[in-house]
Design a protein around this motif. Sequence first.
Motif, mmCIF file in Angstrom:
data_model
loop_
_atom_site.group_PDB
_atom_site.id
_atom_site.type_symbol
_atom_site.label_atom_id
_atom_site.label_comp_id
_atom_site.label_asym_id
_atom_site.label_seq_id
_atom_site.Cartn_x
_atom_site.Cartn_y
_atom_site.Cartn_z
ATOM 1 N N ARG A 5 0.843 -1.199 0.000
ATOM 2 C CA ARG A 5 0.000 0.000 0.000
ATOM 3 C C ARG A 5 0.881 1.253 0.000
ATOM 4 N N ILE A 6 1.952 1.213 0.792
ATOM 5 C CA ILE A 6 2.850 2.368 0.837
ATOM 6 C C ILE A 6 3.459 2.610 -0.543
ATOM 7 N N GLU A 7 3.831 1.509 -1.180
ATOM 8 C CA GLU A 7 4.409 1.652 -2.510
ATOM 9 C C GLU A 7 3.427 2.335 -3.463
ATOM 10 N N GLN A 8 2.177 1.882 -3.400
ATOM 11 C CA GLN A 8 1.139 2.489 -4.245
ATOM 12 C C GLN A 8 0.973 3.976 -3.923
ATOM 13 N N LEU A 9 0.954 4.236 -2.614
ATOM 14 C CA LEU A 9 0.757 5.632 -2.206
ATOM 15 C C LEU A 9 1.890 6.512 -2.717
ATOM 16 N N ILE A 10 3.120 5.998 -2.641
ATOM 17 C CA ILE A 10 4.250 6.804 -3.117
ATOM 18 C C ILE A 10 4.127 7.062 -4.616
ATOM 19 N N ALA A 11 3.731 6.020 -5.363
ATOM 20 C CA ALA A 11 3.539 6.211 -6.806
ATOM 21 C C ALA A 11 2.469 7.268 -7.060
ATOM 22 N N LYS A 12 1.401 7.205 -6.302
ATOM 23 C CA LYS A 12 0.336 8.206 -6.447
ATOM 24 C C LYS A 12 0.836 9.586 -6.059
ATOM 25 N N TYR A 13 1.691 9.572 -5.030
ATOM 26 C CA TYR A 13 2.229 10.854 -4.552
ATOM 27 C C TYR A 13 3.013 11.562 -5.652
ATOM 28 N N TRP A 14 3.846 10.840 -6.362
ATOM 29 C CA TRP A 14 4.627 11.475 -7.442
ATOM 30 C C TRP A 14 3.721 11.988 -8.542
ATOM 31 N N GLU A 15 2.575 11.343 -8.729
ATOM 32 C CA GLU A 15 1.634 11.815 -9.758
ATOM 33 C C GLU A 15 0.738 12.930 -9.230
ATOM 34 N N CYS A 16 0.925 13.305 -7.992
ATOM 35 C CA CYS A 16 0.093 14.334 -7.353
ATOM 36 C C CYS A 16 -1.369 13.917 -7.278
ATOM 37 N N GLU A 17 -1.615 12.655 -7.031
ATOM 38 C CA GLU A 17 -3.003 12.207 -6.945
ATOM 39 C C GLU A 17 -3.397 11.797 -5.534
ATOM 40 N N THR A 18 -2.474 11.936 -4.608
ATOM 41 C CA THR A 18 -2.810 11.558 -3.234
ATOM 42 C C THR A 18 -3.680 12.624 -2.575
ATOM 43 N N THR A 19 -4.514 12.186 -1.660
ATOM 44 C CA THR A 19 -5.286 13.151 -0.874
ATOM 45 C C THR A 19 -4.447 13.551 0.338
ATOM 46 N N LEU A 20 -4.955 14.549 1.047
ATOM 47 C CA LEU A 20 -4.217 15.006 2.233
ATOM 48 C C LEU A 20 -4.070 13.891 3.255
ATOM 49 N N GLU A 21 -5.142 13.085 3.387
ATOM 50 C CA GLU A 21 -5.095 11.992 4.375
ATOM 51 C C GLU A 21 -4.023 10.986 4.003
ATOM 52 N N GLU A 22 -3.961 10.679 2.700
ATOM 53 C CA GLU A 22 -2.963 9.704 2.261
ATOM 54 C C GLU A 22 -1.542 10.225 2.462
ATOM 55 N N GLU A 23 -1.395 11.533 2.247
ATOM 56 C CA GLU A 23 -0.065 12.113 2.461
ATOM 57 C C GLU A 23 0.306 12.056 3.930
ATOM 58 N N LYS A 24 -0.704 12.285 4.759
ATOM 59 C CA LYS A 24 -0.468 12.204 6.201
ATOM 60 C C LYS A 24 -0.044 10.781 6.584
ATOM 61 N N GLU A 25 -0.717 9.831 5.964
ATOM 62 C CA GLU A 25 -0.406 8.427 6.234
ATOM 63 C C GLU A 25 1.059 8.136 5.916
ATOM 64 N N LEU A 26 1.502 8.652 4.763
ATOM 65 C CA LEU A 26 2.894 8.449 4.371
ATOM 66 C C LEU A 26 3.859 9.065 5.387
#
Lengths: 169, 171
Positions: A5-26
């Motif tokens: 899940r973290i890996e997915q979130l990081i990939a989303k993060y680079w695409e600027c598609e993460t939400t604030l909550e997901e960024e907080k999670e990271l």
Amino acid sequence: MDSKRIEQLIAKYWECETTLEEEKELKNYFSAGDYDAKFKDVAPLFQYYTNEKESASLDGLFDEQVLAEIEQGVPSSPKKGKVMSMFTNISKVAAVILVVVVAGYFIQQEIKEKEQPYLTDTFEDPEKAFEETKKALQLISKNFNKGRKQAKKLSTFNEAQERVKDNNL
Amino acid sequence: MSLEAFKTRVLPTKDKLFRFALKLVGDADEARDIVQEVFIKVWNKRNEMDELENMEAWCMRVTRNLSLDKLKSKKRKLTDSLDQTHDISMGENITPYRSTELSDTMIKIGTFISSLPDKQKQVIQLRDVEGYSYQEICDILEIDMNQVKVNLFRARKSVRENLLNANAYGL
């Protein structure tokens, strides 16, 4: 936490598609410390963000200062500047007025000086003026009489000339 | 707004405002003055404040504008080149105490982020450090949503490239 899940979130993060909550999670995941070794490249970045958020803060003294300032109700510094600028404006206007007034005074003075010979009398008292005129006229007549005596001598020459002419004829 | 409301709603934002101002002007004392000025502004307009949708974003925007004003006047006074002021700000931001806390890579990230173009730097500070939503960033920076996204995307892309380089070649 699931590393996939973290890996997915990081990939989303680079695409600027993460939400604030997901960024907080990271951020939470990486600041906890025991993250998966395969994330060691990106871990410092999220730790940096967390750190940065705690990096600088204002102390309680600041609160007190602000509250004190508020209770006084005086916004101090910016107004002072305005007062200064008002003063300079007024002084500019004052300087212009001063220049105009001084110039006006001198011009008036100039005009007066020019008008004086025509407008003012040398004598205030008419009797005195009469005496002075009399004196001046007497002076003229005296000199005139002197001139006439000289002219009489000339006329004797003329008479003599006439007589010589008559005798010759 | 009462004094109580001011204490509970406005004062707690001071650290966020301070950090943002500090990032912009690079001088702690000046940043402190700016935040103080912002709070006094809020208090003087306290009657209009209740009508604002998002007071925090408004405060951030005022902080930004004041900081930029300060920077402008400073530049006029000192006529420093941009690079020089950057260097000074970095020197003051990282105290020896802080640098011992931070790892090498993190200091590198810090210098890299602060050398990003202004818009990107501000966006990444607001989003990734302070955690504001896109809409709030629009309000604070007074730019439209697309510009926020584009700037954030570019900023993250450069950060990522920089991270990869740092890890691969130790640059």
